[in-house]
Design an enzyme around this catalytic site. Structure first.
Site, PDB file in Angstrom:
ATOM      1  N   ALA A  35      34.942  46.757  24.568  1.00 54.09           N
ATOM      2  CA  ALA A  35      33.496  47.078  23.311  1.00 54.09           C
ATOM      3  C   ALA A  35      32.487  47.318  24.473  1.00 54.09           C
ATOM      4  CB  ALA A  35      33.021  45.507  23.082  1.00 54.09           C
ATOM      5  N   GLU A  85      31.003  37.783  28.217  1.00 52.88           N
ATOM      6  CA  GLU A  85      30.148  37.642  28.540  1.00 52.88           C
ATOM      7  C   GLU A  85      30.497  36.883  30.192  1.00 52.88           C
ATOM      8  OE1 GLU A  85      27.244  39.458  27.746  1.00 52.88           O
ATOM      9  OE2 GLU A  85      28.849  39.764  25.969  1.00 52.88           O
ATOM     10  N   THR A 101      32.408  35.476  21.924  1.00 53.42           N
ATOM     11  CA  THR A 101      32.897  37.126  22.530  1.00 53.42           C
ATOM     12  C   THR A 101      34.462  35.682  23.565  1.00 53.42           C
ATOM     13  OG1 THR A 101      31.433  38.567  22.904  1.00 53.42           O
ATOM     14  CG2 THR A 101      33.474  38.205  24.837  1.00 53.42           C
ATOM     15  N   THR A 135      38.153  31.253  34.803  1.00 52.87           N
ATOM     16  CA  THR A 135      37.306  31.356  36.269  1.00 52.87           C
ATOM     17  C   THR A 135      37.453  29.181  37.198  1.00 52.87           C
ATOM     18  OG1 THR A 135      34.848  30.878  36.699  1.00 52.87           O
ATOM     19  CG2 THR A 135      35.184  30.703  34.101  1.00 52.87           C
ATOM     20  N   ASP A 136      37.182  29.205  37.494  1.00 53.93           N
ATOM     21  CA  ASP A 136      36.987  27.925  38.436  1.00 53.93           C
ATOM     22  C   ASP A 136      36.022  27.310  38.139  1.00 53.93           C
ATOM     23  OD1 ASP A 136      35.311  29.287  40.079  1.00 53.93           O
ATOM     24  OD2 ASP A 136      35.649  28.867  41.774  1.00 53.93           O
ATOM     25  N   GLU A 137      34.908  27.829  37.237  1.00 52.30           N
ATOM     26  CA  GLU A 137      33.950  27.043  36.735  1.00 52.30           C
ATOM     27  C   GLU A 137      34.802  26.154  35.851  1.00 52.30           C
ATOM     28  OE1 GLU A 137      30.393  29.690  36.409  1.00 52.30           O
ATOM     29  OE2 GLU A 137      30.701  30.874  37.709  1.00 52.30           O
ATOM     30  N   TYR A 160      28.611  29.782  29.731  1.00 54.46           N
ATOM     31  CA  TYR A 160      29.402  30.786  29.910  1.00 54.46           C
ATOM     32  C   TYR A 160      30.858  29.522  30.824  1.00 54.46           C
ATOM     33  CZ  TYR A 160      32.032  32.764  33.195  1.00 54.46           C
ATOM     34  OH  TYR A 160      33.567  33.637  34.565  1.00 54.46           O
ATOM     35  N   SER A 163      32.376  28.034  27.239  1.00 54.41           N
ATOM     36  CA  SER A 163      33.228  29.113  26.557  1.00 54.41           C
ATOM     37  C   SER A 163      34.120  29.608  27.336  1.00 54.41           C
ATOM     38  CB  SER A 163      32.470  30.253  26.422  1.00 54.41           C
ATOM     39  OG  SER A 163      31.428  30.890  27.529  1.00 54.41           O
ATOM     40  N   LYS A 164      34.655  29.368  28.663  1.00 51.36           N
ATOM     41  CA  LYS A 164      35.804  30.075  29.138  1.00 51.36           C
ATOM     42  C   LYS A 164      36.730  28.527  29.165  1.00 51.36           C
ATOM     43  CE  LYS A 164      36.560  33.435  31.198  1.00 51.36           C
ATOM     44  NZ  LYS A 164      37.242  34.231  30.528  1.00 51.36           N
ATOM     45  N   ASN A 189      34.570  32.817  42.609  1.00 48.08           N
ATOM     46  CA  ASN A 189      33.713  34.360  43.175  1.00 48.08           C
ATOM     47  C   ASN A 189      34.453  35.296  43.451  1.00 48.08           C
ATOM     48  OD1 ASN A 189      32.262  31.458  42.402  1.00 48.08           O
ATOM     49  ND2 ASN A 189      30.905  33.363  41.508  1.00 48.08           N
ATOM     50  N   ASP A 288      15.001  27.753  40.658  1.00 51.19           N
ATOM     51  CA  ASP A 288      16.705  26.855  40.697  1.00 51.19           C
ATOM     52  C   ASP A 288      17.077  27.685  39.294  1.00 51.19           C
ATOM     53  OD1 ASP A 288      19.508  26.930  41.725  1.00 51.19           O
ATOM     54  OD2 ASP A 288      19.085  24.402  42.154  1.00 51.19           O
TER      55      ASP A 288
HETATM   56  P1  NAD Z   1      32.102  42.521  33.425  1.00 56.08           P
HETATM   57  O1  NAD Z   1      30.894  41.192  33.384  1.00 56.08           O
HETATM   58  O2  NAD Z   1      32.122  42.675  34.314  1.00 56.08           O
HETATM   59  O3  NAD Z   1      33.175  42.467  32.283  1.00 56.08           O
HETATM   60  C1  NAD Z   1      32.850  42.423  31.279  1.00 56.08           C
HETATM   61  C2  NAD Z   1      34.203  43.866  30.100  1.00 56.08           C
HETATM   62  O4  NAD Z   1      33.752  43.176  28.835  1.00 56.08           O
HETATM   63  C3  NAD Z   1      32.994  44.610  30.276  1.00 56.08           C
HETATM   64  O5  NAD Z   1      33.340  45.658  30.708  1.00 56.08           O
HETATM   65  C4  NAD Z   1      32.184  44.102  29.145  1.00 56.08           C
HETATM   66  O6  NAD Z   1      32.058  46.279  27.378  1.00 56.08           O
HETATM   67  C5  NAD Z   1      33.317  43.921  27.992  1.00 56.08           C
HETATM   68  N1  NAD Z   1      33.094  43.311  26.791  1.00 56.08           N
HETATM   69  C6  NAD Z   1      32.294  42.012  26.200  1.00 56.08           C
HETATM   70  N2  NAD Z   1      32.690  42.014  25.899  1.00 56.08           N
HETATM   71  C7  NAD Z   1      33.247  42.185  24.529  1.00 56.08           C
HETATM   72  C8  NAD Z   1      33.948  42.149  23.365  1.00 56.08           C
HETATM   73  N3  NAD Z   1      33.756  41.714  22.429  1.00 56.08           N
HETATM   74  N4  NAD Z   1      35.116  43.052  23.183  1.00 56.08           N
HETATM   75  C9  NAD Z   1      36.103  43.716  23.887  1.00 56.08           C
HETATM   76  N5  NAD Z   1      35.305  43.452  25.163  1.00 56.08           N
HETATM   77  C10 NAD Z   1      34.456  43.070  25.831  1.00 56.08           C
HETATM   78  O7  NAD Z   1      32.761  40.726  33.961  1.00 56.08           O
HETATM   79  P2  NAD Z   1      33.761  40.593  35.374  1.00 56.08           P
HETATM   80  O8  NAD Z   1      33.096  39.849  36.539  1.00 56.08           O
HETATM   81  O9  NAD Z   1      35.258  42.026  35.288  1.00 56.08           O
HETATM   82  O10 NAD Z   1      34.338  39.337  34.709  1.00 56.08           O
HETATM   83  C11 NAD Z   1      35.767  39.289  34.136  1.00 56.08           C
HETATM   84  C12 NAD Z   1      36.342  38.090  33.220  1.00 56.08           C
HETATM   85  O11 NAD Z   1      37.014  37.722  34.618  1.00 56.08           O
HETATM   86  C13 NAD Z   1      35.856  37.639  32.921  1.00 56.08           C
HETATM   87  O12 NAD Z   1      37.231  37.169  31.463  1.00 56.08           O
HETATM   88  C14 NAD Z   1      35.257  36.236  33.820  1.00 56.08           C
HETATM   89  O13 NAD Z   1      35.393  35.039  33.070  1.00 56.08           O
HETATM   90  C15 NAD Z   1      36.958  36.619  34.734  1.00 56.08           C
HETATM   91  N6  NAD Z   1      36.148  36.146  36.133  1.00 56.08           N
HETATM   92  C16 NAD Z   1      34.875  36.820  36.687  1.00 56.08           C
HETATM   93  C17 NAD Z   1      35.213  36.641  38.253  1.00 56.08           C
HETATM   94  C18 NAD Z   1      34.023  36.619  38.747  1.00 56.08           C
HETATM   95  O14 NAD Z   1      33.564  36.919  39.945  1.00 56.08           O
HETATM   96  N7  NAD Z   1      33.587  38.249  38.379  1.00 56.08           N
HETATM   97  C19 NAD Z   1      35.705  35.521  38.535  1.00 56.08           C
HETATM   98  C20 NAD Z   1      36.498  34.594  38.253  1.00 56.08           C
HETATM   99  C21 NAD Z   1      36.889  35.000  36.466  1.00 56.08           C
HETATM  100  P1  TYD Z   2      26.917  34.580  40.229  1.00 55.52           P
HETATM  101  O1  TYD Z   2      27.027  36.085  41.346  1.00 55.52           O
HETATM  102  O2  TYD Z   2      25.104  34.429  39.212  1.00 55.52           O
HETATM  103  O3  TYD Z   2      27.950  34.251  40.127  1.00 55.52           O
HETATM  104  P2  TYD Z   2      28.194  32.678  39.793  1.00 55.52           P
HETATM  105  O4  TYD Z   2      27.343  31.654  39.923  1.00 55.52           O
HETATM  106  O5  TYD Z   2      28.908  32.451  38.321  1.00 55.52           O
HETATM  107  O6  TYD Z   2      28.758  31.551  40.805  1.00 55.52           O
HETATM  108  O7  TYD Z   2      25.922  33.445  41.645  1.00 55.52           O
HETATM  109  C1  TYD Z   2      25.939  33.041  42.561  1.00 55.52           C
HETATM  110  C2  TYD Z   2      25.385  32.347  42.974  1.00 55.52           C
HETATM  111  O8  TYD Z   2      23.892  32.637  43.984  1.00 55.52           O
HETATM  112  C3  TYD Z   2      24.658  31.235  42.129  1.00 55.52           C
HETATM  113  O9  TYD Z   2      24.988  29.843  43.452  1.00 55.52           O
HETATM  114  C4  TYD Z   2      23.951  31.268  42.182  1.00 55.52           C
HETATM  115  C5  TYD Z   2      22.843  32.449  43.322  1.00 55.52           C
HETATM  116  N1  TYD Z   2      21.861  33.439  42.448  1.00 55.52           N
HETATM  117  C6  TYD Z   2      20.765  33.353  42.915  1.00 55.52           C
HETATM  118  O10 TYD Z   2      20.277  32.482  44.593  1.00 55.52           O
HETATM  119  N2  TYD Z   2      19.969  34.817  42.949  1.00 55.52           N
HETATM  120  C7  TYD Z   2      20.573  35.410  42.631  1.00 55.52           C
HETATM  121  O11 TYD Z   2      19.575  36.505  41.679  1.00 55.52           O
HETATM  122  C8  TYD Z   2      21.357  35.504  41.155  1.00 55.52           C
HETATM  123  C9  TYD Z   2      22.062  36.227  40.293  1.00 55.52           C
HETATM  124  C10 TYD Z   2      22.150  33.791  41.592  1.00 55.52           C
END
Ligand code: NAD
Ligand code: TYD
Length: 353
Positions: A35, A85, A101, A135-137, A160, A163-164, A189, A288
């Site tokens: 999107a 998201e 989403t 995700t592990d979350e 978040y 929803s996952k 992460n 926090d």
């Molecule tokens: P991101 O936020 O960087 O990217 C999300 C993408 O999804 C974007 O390109 C956005 O445009 C698209 N998107 C959002 N809403 C949409 C919709 N309604 N329709 C179509 N496209 C849409 O996310 P990311 O960090 O690349 O994460 C990707 C996936 O991996 C997610 O499902 C997330 O839960 C999972 N994940 C992420 C991490 C992490 O550390 N980033 C770790 C474990 C799992």
């Molecule tokens: P984040 O990258 O948002 O990943 P997630 O919460 O999905 O694990 O955050 C990683 C860790 O860093 C989390 O404990 C929150 C912390 N954090 C800060 O302390 N400062 C910041 O500005 C951000 C974005 C995260």
């Protein structure tokens, strides 16, 4: 030849995955359905945009007709659903878009895949699979000991992660009810190129480079388990082709660090390589996060034993690759923040206390 429908392929992990797949396999075709929200950026895919095996469709995963059209016009073998998201802080202030989403979007992807893949006798076509990138979350927060395994009870805390978790349950329901071929991956992460500068690592790198405060939530002793993004892409690749139907796989490399340790590593490298005046004096403890999970730690034994996956990039190497990437790609960042990191940052975070 296998045709992949990759949703969210313009985001951080999705774009790394598309680049990884086109580099490592000849016989793949990838349709990127995204999107282009604030987190989606087609500049991530500049290196593959002219590859004949790659195409892009702009669309929303909650849009029934738009998703149906992709399935009607293309014979899809695999769906890899990255679209979501993803930022916990945004989910605290605006939960509904996460439900829309991540939950409704997943349901719509599952339903369209089911319609496209079901044979007249109710069974599924051979060789198709739906992979949900989770995700592990979903497992919640750990105390000082132990790890998340695939049988750890689900206990999400943020909108978040809730929803996952809901999305995972829908995927499971499509498997249990309709026998749809599925896998779910639950990764820790990620960090690496193309990560939006709202997440911890890219935010801290870019704040260091711009001499901004480094906002640490609470005491900064929260622990995350960091994995270089290519190692996650490799895991997804292996699960799609070799994962046992209906199984869930945890993905992580036993690389747990406190947030303060991560920030210290970034400071040291930027100080040595770019700017000797960067120091720990930039660290600013701020309020926090609400409902902040204390510790995540993945037990990856199942994916190691069953599929032979292992992480290839040690953190010390991956973090340098990542910082170097942000140094070498200032245009990418400028584009993401509309040309002015300071203005962007002040608008997003200027009022943190
Ligand atoms: P991101 O936020 O960087 O990217 C999300 C993408 O999804 C974007 O390109 C956005 O445009 C698209 N998107 C959002 N809403 C949409 C919709 N309604 N329709 C179509 N496209 C849409 O996310 P990311 O960090 O690349 O994460 C990707 C996936 O991996 C997610 O499902 C997330 O839960 C999972 N994940 C992420 C991490 C992490 O550390 N980033 C770790 C474990 C799992
Ligand atoms: P984040 O990258 O948002 O990943 P997630 O919460 O999905 O694990 O955050 C990683 C860790 O860093 C989390 O404990 C929150 C912390 N954090 C800060 O302390 N400062 C910041 O500005 C951000 C974005 C995260």
């Amino acid at each position: 030849m296998k045709r992949y429908l990759v949703t969210g392929g313009a985001g951080f992990i999705g774009s790394n995955f598309i680049i990884y797949m086109l580099k490592n396999h000849e016989d793949v075709e990838i349709i990127n359905f995204d999107a282009l929200t604030y987190a989606g950026n087609l500049n991530n895919l500049k290196s593959v945009e002219n590859d004949k095996r790659y195409s892009f469709v702009r669309g929303d995963i909650t849009d029934e007709m738009a998703v149906k059209k992709v399935f009607d016009e293309n014979e899809i073998d695999y769906v890899v659903n990255f679209a979501a998201e993803t930022h916990v802080d945004r989910s605290v202030t605006d939960p509904l878009v996460f439900v829309r989403t991540n939950v409704l979007g997943t349901a719509n992807m599952l339903n369209n895949a089911k319609q496209a893949w079901t044979l007249p006798d109710g069974s599924f076509k051979d060789g198709v699979k739906y992979l949900q990138v989770s995700t592990d979350e979903v497992y919640g927060s750990l105390g000082p000991d132990g790890f998340f395994t695939e049988t750890t009870p689900l206990d999400p805390h943020s909108p978040y992660s809730a929803s996952k978790t809901s999305a995972d349950m829908l995927v499971k329901a499509y498997h249990d009810t309709y026998k749809m071929p599925i896998n779910i991956t639950r990764c820790s992460n990620n960090y690496g190129p193309f990560q939006f500068p709202e997440k911890l690592i890219p935010l801290m790198i870019n704040n260091c480079l711009n001499h901004r405060d480094l906002p640490v939530y609470g005491d900064g002793l929260q622990i995350r388990d960091w994995l270089y993004v290519d190692d996650h892409c490799k895991a997804i690749d292996m699960v799609i082709t070799s994962g046992k139907d209906g199984e869930f796989y945890n993905v992580g490399g036993h690389n747990e660090r406190t947030n303060l340790t991560i920030i210290g590593t970034i400071i040291d490298y930027v100080k040595e390589k770019v700017d000797p005046t960067v120091s720990e004096a930039l660290i600013k403890h701020v309020a926090d996060r609400k409902g902040h999970d204390r510790r995540y730690g993945i037990d990856p034994q199942k994916i190691k034993d069953d599929l032979g996956w292992y992480p290839e990039t040690p953190f010390e190497k991956g973090i340098k690759l990542t910082i170097d990437w942000y140094l070498d790609n200032k245009d990418w960042l400028a584009n993401v923040v509309n040309g002015d990191y300071e203005a962007y940052y002040d608008k997003m975070y200027g009022n943190r206390k």
